[in-house]
Write a protein that holds these residues in place. Sequence first.
Motif, PDB file in Angstrom:
ATOM      1  N   GLY A 168     -71.403 -27.490  25.961  1.00 58.93           N
ATOM      2  CA  GLY A 168     -72.081 -28.395  27.034  1.00 58.93           C
ATOM      3  C   GLY A 168     -70.892 -28.142  28.296  1.00 58.93           C
ATOM      4  O   GLY A 168     -69.798 -28.032  28.009  1.00 58.93           O
ATOM      5  N   THR A 169     -71.467 -28.685  29.393  1.00 56.16           N
ATOM      6  CA  THR A 169     -70.380 -28.666  30.665  1.00 56.16           C
ATOM      7  C   THR A 169     -70.349 -30.072  31.263  1.00 56.16           C
ATOM      8  O   THR A 169     -71.249 -30.761  30.977  1.00 56.16           O
ATOM      9  CB  THR A 169     -70.799 -27.729  31.622  1.00 56.16           C
ATOM     10  N   THR A 170     -69.171 -30.599  31.720  1.00 55.22           N
ATOM     11  CA  THR A 170     -69.132 -31.745  32.330  1.00 55.22           C
ATOM     12  C   THR A 170     -69.417 -31.742  33.762  1.00 55.22           C
ATOM     13  O   THR A 170     -68.248 -31.725  34.629  1.00 55.22           O
ATOM     14  CB  THR A 170     -67.899 -32.429  31.827  1.00 55.22           C
ATOM     15  N   ASN A 200     -72.380 -39.510  38.871  1.00 53.63           N
ATOM     16  CA  ASN A 200     -71.101 -39.746  37.974  1.00 53.63           C
ATOM     17  C   ASN A 200     -71.389 -39.951  36.598  1.00 53.63           C
ATOM     18  O   ASN A 200     -72.651 -40.372  36.132  1.00 53.63           O
ATOM     19  CB  ASN A 200     -70.509 -41.005  38.641  1.00 53.63           C
ATOM     20  N   PHE A 201     -70.467 -39.655  35.781  1.00 58.48           N
ATOM     21  CA  PHE A 201     -70.550 -40.205  34.325  1.00 58.48           C
ATOM     22  C   PHE A 201     -69.857 -41.415  34.154  1.00 58.48           C
ATOM     23  O   PHE A 201     -70.200 -42.103  33.395  1.00 58.48           O
ATOM     24  CB  PHE A 201     -69.646 -38.922  33.662  1.00 58.48           C
ATOM     25  N   SER A 202     -68.910 -41.760  34.846  1.00 53.86           N
ATOM     26  CA  SER A 202     -68.017 -43.273  34.791  1.00 53.86           C
ATOM     27  C   SER A 202     -67.662 -43.173  33.390  1.00 53.86           C
ATOM     28  O   SER A 202     -67.734 -43.856  32.710  1.00 53.86           O
ATOM     29  CB  SER A 202     -69.027 -44.479  35.038  1.00 53.86           C
ATOM     30  N   PRO A 203     -66.743 -42.236  32.926  1.00 56.34           N
ATOM     31  CA  PRO A 203     -65.991 -42.202  31.736  1.00 56.34           C
ATOM     32  C   PRO A 203     -65.175 -43.516  31.331  1.00 56.34           C
ATOM     33  O   PRO A 203     -65.224 -43.698  30.156  1.00 56.34           O
ATOM     34  CB  PRO A 203     -65.041 -40.998  31.821  1.00 56.34           C
ATOM     35  N   SER A 257     -61.170 -38.121  30.285  1.00 53.72           N
ATOM     36  CA  SER A 257     -60.031 -37.559  29.501  1.00 53.72           C
ATOM     37  C   SER A 257     -59.998 -36.219  28.955  1.00 53.72           C
ATOM     38  O   SER A 257     -61.060 -35.960  28.366  1.00 53.72           O
ATOM     39  CB  SER A 257     -59.529 -38.663  28.406  1.00 53.72           C
ATOM     40  N   SER A 258     -58.904 -35.415  28.948  1.00 48.17           N
ATOM     41  CA  SER A 258     -58.940 -34.080  28.498  1.00 48.17           C
ATOM     42  C   SER A 258     -59.378 -33.827  27.000  1.00 48.17           C
ATOM     43  O   SER A 258     -60.302 -32.884  26.686  1.00 48.17           O
ATOM     44  CB  SER A 258     -57.446 -33.382  28.866  1.00 48.17           C
ATOM     45  N   TRP A 259     -59.092 -34.759  26.289  1.00 48.67           N
ATOM     46  CA  TRP A 259     -59.402 -34.701  24.872  1.00 48.67           C
ATOM     47  C   TRP A 259     -61.138 -35.126  24.469  1.00 48.67           C
ATOM     48  O   TRP A 259     -61.386 -34.820  23.467  1.00 48.67           O
ATOM     49  CB  TRP A 259     -58.517 -35.633  23.820  1.00 48.67           C
ATOM     50  N   VAL A 260     -61.603 -35.519  25.753  1.00 45.54           N
ATOM     51  CA  VAL A 260     -62.849 -36.266  25.483  1.00 45.54           C
ATOM     52  C   VAL A 260     -63.982 -35.008  25.940  1.00 45.54           C
ATOM     53  O   VAL A 260     -65.051 -35.245  25.965  1.00 45.54           O
ATOM     54  CB  VAL A 260     -63.064 -37.464  26.057  1.00 45.54           C
ATOM     55  N   GLN A 261     -63.548 -34.441  27.048  1.00 48.53           N
ATOM     56  CA  GLN A 261     -64.313 -33.592  27.827  1.00 48.53           C
ATOM     57  C   GLN A 261     -65.305 -32.739  26.954  1.00 48.53           C
ATOM     58  O   GLN A 261     -66.538 -32.498  27.251  1.00 48.53           O
ATOM     59  CB  GLN A 261     -63.724 -32.570  28.689  1.00 48.53           C
TER      60      GLN A 261
END
Length: 87
Positions: free
Chosen positions: A30-32, A64-67, A41-45
């Motif tokens: 998947g893409t973000t 937005n995703f609002s991580p 965060s890079s570890w979550v992308q």
Amino acid sequence: MPDGNVTREQLAVMLVRAWKLTHKDNIVMGTTEYKDSHKISSWVQASVGQATALHLLKGQTNGNFSPKGLVTRAEAAQAIHNLLETL
């Protein structure tokens, strides 16, 4: 911390890990592509992209995703429902 709050990006990781328990041989990419994807965060992308591709989570109406946003009970309930539908 069991009493701590959960962010949307953390929920994405938990959902994808749970999904993978019953779909070990399946690979989902998947893409973000969110307006605020640079805040994920890079570890979550990868997990955010996978959770989105699997329709476990979706972005907000503003694109937005609002991580770092905290998960509401309603969001958590919907995400768990979405996960259970895929099992």
